[in-house]
Structure formats: C-alpha cells, structure tokens
Design a protein around this motif. Structure first.
Motif, PDB file in Angstrom:
ATOM      1  N   GLY A  39      -7.211  -9.650  11.100  1.00 20.90           N
ATOM      2  CA  GLY A  39      -6.095  -9.168  10.516  1.00 20.90           C
ATOM      3  C   GLY A  39      -4.874 -10.182  10.481  1.00 20.90           C
ATOM      4  O   GLY A  39      -3.846  -9.736  10.018  1.00 20.90           O
ATOM      5  N   SER A  40      -5.357 -11.405  10.956  1.00 16.69           N
ATOM      6  CA  SER A  40      -4.094 -12.362  11.136  1.00 16.69           C
ATOM      7  C   SER A  40      -3.756 -13.076   9.836  1.00 16.69           C
ATOM      8  O   SER A  40      -2.884 -13.653   9.695  1.00 16.69           O
ATOM      9  CB  SER A  40      -4.364 -13.314  12.185  1.00 16.69           C
ATOM     10  N   GLY A  41      -4.445 -12.987   8.896  1.00 17.02           N
ATOM     11  CA  GLY A  41      -4.568 -13.205   7.434  1.00 17.02           C
ATOM     12  C   GLY A  41      -5.355 -14.243   7.004  1.00 17.02           C
ATOM     13  O   GLY A  41      -4.752 -15.030   6.099  1.00 17.02           O
TER      14      GLY A  41
ATOM     15  N   VAL B 225       1.761 -10.367   4.767  1.00 16.59           N
ATOM     16  CA  VAL B 225       0.589 -11.133   5.365  1.00 16.59           C
ATOM     17  C   VAL B 225       0.635 -12.554   5.726  1.00 16.59           C
ATOM     18  O   VAL B 225       0.296 -12.997   6.662  1.00 16.59           O
ATOM     19  CB  VAL B 225      -0.365 -10.712   4.503  1.00 16.59           C
TER      20      VAL B 225
ATOM     21  N   THR C 198       0.825  -1.345  -0.121  1.00 13.04           N
ATOM     22  CA  THR C 198       0.039  -0.007  -0.107  1.00 13.04           C
ATOM     23  C   THR C 198       0.860   1.193   0.037  1.00 13.04           C
ATOM     24  O   THR C 198       1.481   1.380   0.881  1.00 13.04           O
ATOM     25  CB  THR C 198      -0.685   0.008   1.259  1.00 13.04           C
TER      26      THR C 198
HETATM   27  P1  ADP Z   1      -8.352 -11.625   8.430  1.00 13.96           P
HETATM   28  O1  ADP Z   1      -9.190 -12.375   7.684  1.00 13.96           O
HETATM   29  O2  ADP Z   1      -7.501 -12.414   9.485  1.00 13.96           O
HETATM   30  O3  ADP Z   1      -9.055 -10.666   9.363  1.00 13.96           O
HETATM   31  P2  ADP Z   1      -7.071 -10.766   6.293  1.00 13.96           P
HETATM   32  O4  ADP Z   1      -6.280 -11.724   5.504  1.00 13.96           O
HETATM   33  O5  ADP Z   1      -8.145 -10.235   5.805  1.00 13.96           O
HETATM   34  O6  ADP Z   1      -7.265 -11.003   7.693  1.00 13.96           O
HETATM   35  O7  ADP Z   1      -5.869  -9.478   6.263  1.00 13.96           O
HETATM   36  C1  ADP Z   1      -4.629  -9.759   6.678  1.00 13.96           C
HETATM   37  C2  ADP Z   1      -3.922  -8.304   6.777  1.00 13.96           C
HETATM   38  O8  ADP Z   1      -3.725  -7.896   5.276  1.00 13.96           O
HETATM   39  C3  ADP Z   1      -4.655  -7.112   7.152  1.00 13.96           C
HETATM   40  O9  ADP Z   1      -3.711  -6.327   8.034  1.00 13.96           O
HETATM   41  C4  ADP Z   1      -5.319  -6.436   6.073  1.00 13.96           C
HETATM   42  O10 ADP Z   1      -5.500  -5.156   6.417  1.00 13.96           O
HETATM   43  C5  ADP Z   1      -4.279  -6.597   5.134  1.00 13.96           C
HETATM   44  N1  ADP Z   1      -4.958  -6.793   3.720  1.00 13.96           N
HETATM   45  C6  ADP Z   1      -6.066  -7.541   3.370  1.00 13.96           C
HETATM   46  N2  ADP Z   1      -6.324  -7.491   2.165  1.00 13.96           N
HETATM   47  C7  ADP Z   1      -5.551  -6.326   1.623  1.00 13.96           C
HETATM   48  C8  ADP Z   1      -5.327  -5.845   0.483  1.00 13.96           C
HETATM   49  N3  ADP Z   1      -6.191  -5.972  -0.539  1.00 13.96           N
HETATM   50  N4  ADP Z   1      -4.591  -4.724   0.344  1.00 13.96           N
HETATM   51  C9  ADP Z   1      -3.987  -4.253   1.360  1.00 13.96           C
HETATM   52  N5  ADP Z   1      -3.775  -4.830   2.718  1.00 13.96           N
HETATM   53  C10 ADP Z   1      -4.728  -5.887   2.691  1.00 13.96           C
END
Ligand code: ADP
Ligand code: MG
Length: 226
Positions: A41-43, A20, A13
């Motif tokens: 936020g764990s991925g 991640v 970003t």
């Molecule tokens: P969870 O499902 O465990 O809540 P995510 O896999 O959705 O976690 O997200 C893991 C991390 O990656 C978080 O910090 C989230 O903000 C970031 N993230 C998820 N998708 C994107 C994206 N498309 N662009 C940038 N960051 C992302």
C-alpha cells in the motif's frame, strides 16, 4: 535515463481522495540495478506503472531517455513501451495454452516477425535463462521459478533498455528468489537498467541501490544500509 520531478498522484474513490504519490523526486541512471522497497500500500506499483507508462500522474514531470512522458496518446505510449521497456510481474503473466518457447516468442509475433525466426530467437533466449530443455513445456508443467525465467526471457527478446519488475519474487520461495535475482543481476550486466519493486528487504539488499517508499513518499535513497 529516468527523471521524476515532484510527481504527485491521487486516486479518487467516491468522495474520498487518496494521495498515493507525494512529491516524488528521483533520478535513475542508465545501467543501474535499483530496488524500490516499501510495505503493502505504500505506492510501489503505482510508481512502477507510471515509470512504465501504464498509468498517468497528476502533477510534476517524468522524463524517460530525455523524452517528457506527459499526456501521451495511447499510441505514443505503446510505442515507447514496446521500444524501451520489458515488464515482469509477480504472477508471471504467461499464456497457459502456449508452451515456453511460444510465450517467449510472443512479443515478436506482435512485431510481425515470422514464426520460424521468432521461435529460433525464443530458443536462444530460453537458453540464456537456462531453460532450453524446457521449450516445449506448458507453463503448468513448470515451477514458479522456471515460469519467472520464461517471463524474463520474454521481456528480453525485444531488447529493452529498461526492465520493470513488480514483486518478481513475490510468489517464489527464498532459494528460487535468490536465483531469479541472480538472473536480474546478469541482465543488468548486459547494460540494461533494472528496477525491481519489492516489500522484502532481503530482495532489495540484492540490488545495488535501494529506494525506500513510505506512504507514497521517498524516505531515503541510495545505499540506505551503508
Ligand atoms: P503497493 O504496490 O505498494 O502495495 P499500490 O501502488 O498498489 O501500493 O497502492 C497504493 C495505494 O493506492 C493503496 O492504498 C491502494 O489501495 C491504492 N490504490 C491503488 N490502485 C488504486 C485504484 N485504481 N483506485 C483507487 N485506489 C487505488
Ligand atoms: Mg504492488
């Protein structure tokens, strides 16, 4: 059925790079009922989307049913998804202007099955999830638990080998969550591999195997409670 070797995934970003998924190694056998648990936020969703060939990874290797899932064309990815995988989402993803039966039948529409045949099959699948009487109801006339059952029937109608569910009980109260989890257990007993992502330990405890994700890394796996 699933083998992940040293999977890494980053999001950029602006100038910032977010690591991640960190060196994920994981094997899930055919017929397992597994949860991936971790805080927000764990991925978890990122990992599930990679498993579902909805997203790509940066390094490592992912094999699904002995096929290396890497740099696939969108066409090939869609073919594997359609043949193999059923998705369940927290917010159900039902079409609001179609009734329960039509929602369940939808994957068969995309496969070119006739309306008569797909509606007949959809009724059978609604029956399997205990909702035959609700076939004519629109999603807005169904409770959250019923809507999730419809979405499970819709996933099952294409005979997937693998069900991927992202926080499937996240919008449900605890009693309804239990009954939806029981349905996943029944689905699993049919021989379908089921992977459920959740941030709730209560939900994860209802699966046969728990995988813990923390800050993008697998902390522990297999029967962490035992
Ligand atoms: P969870 O499902 O465990 O809540 P995510 O896999 O959705 O976690 O997200 C893991 C991390 O990656 C978080 O910090 C989230 O903000 C970031 N993230 C998820 N998708 C994107 C994206 N498309 N662009 C940038 N960051 C992302
Ligand atoms: Mg998520």
């Amino acid at each position: 059925m699933i083998k992940l070797s040293n999977i890494n995934k980053h999001y950029s970003t602006g100038s910032h790079q977010l690591h991640v998924l960190k060196d994920i190694n994981l094997e899930i056998g055919s017929g397992e009922l597994v949860s991936i648990m971790g805080s927000s936020g764990s991925g978890k969703s990122t990992l599930l989307n990679i498993l579902g060939i909805l997203d790509e990874y940066d390094s490592g290797e992912y094999s699904l049913d002995n096929t290396l899932i890497k740099n696939l064309s969108e066409q090939k990815a869609a073919k594997y998804r359609n043949e193999f995988i059923g998705f369940i989402f927290q917010s159900f993803h039902l079409l609001g202007y179609k009734n329960a039966m039509e929602n369940v039948a939808l994957p068969l529409y995309y496969k070119g099955v006739s309306r008569k045949k797909r509606n007949k099959l959809a009724l059978e699948y609604l029956d399997k999830v205990g909702l035959k009487e609700w076939a004519e109801h629109m999603p807005s006339q169904l409770s959250g638990g019923q809507q999730q059952r419809v979405s499970i029937a819709r996933a099952l109608i294409t005979h997937p080998k693998l069900i991927l569910a992202d926080e499937p009980t996240g919008a449900l109260d605890s009693v309804t969550s239990q009954s939806v989890m029981n349905l996943f257990r029944e689905v699993n007993k049919l021989g379908i591999t089921v992977i459920i992502v959740t941030h709730e330990k209560d939900i994860s405890d209802l699966t046969d195997r728990q995988i813990l994700l923390k800050d993008g890394a697998i902390l522990e796996k297999e029967d962490v409670d035992v």
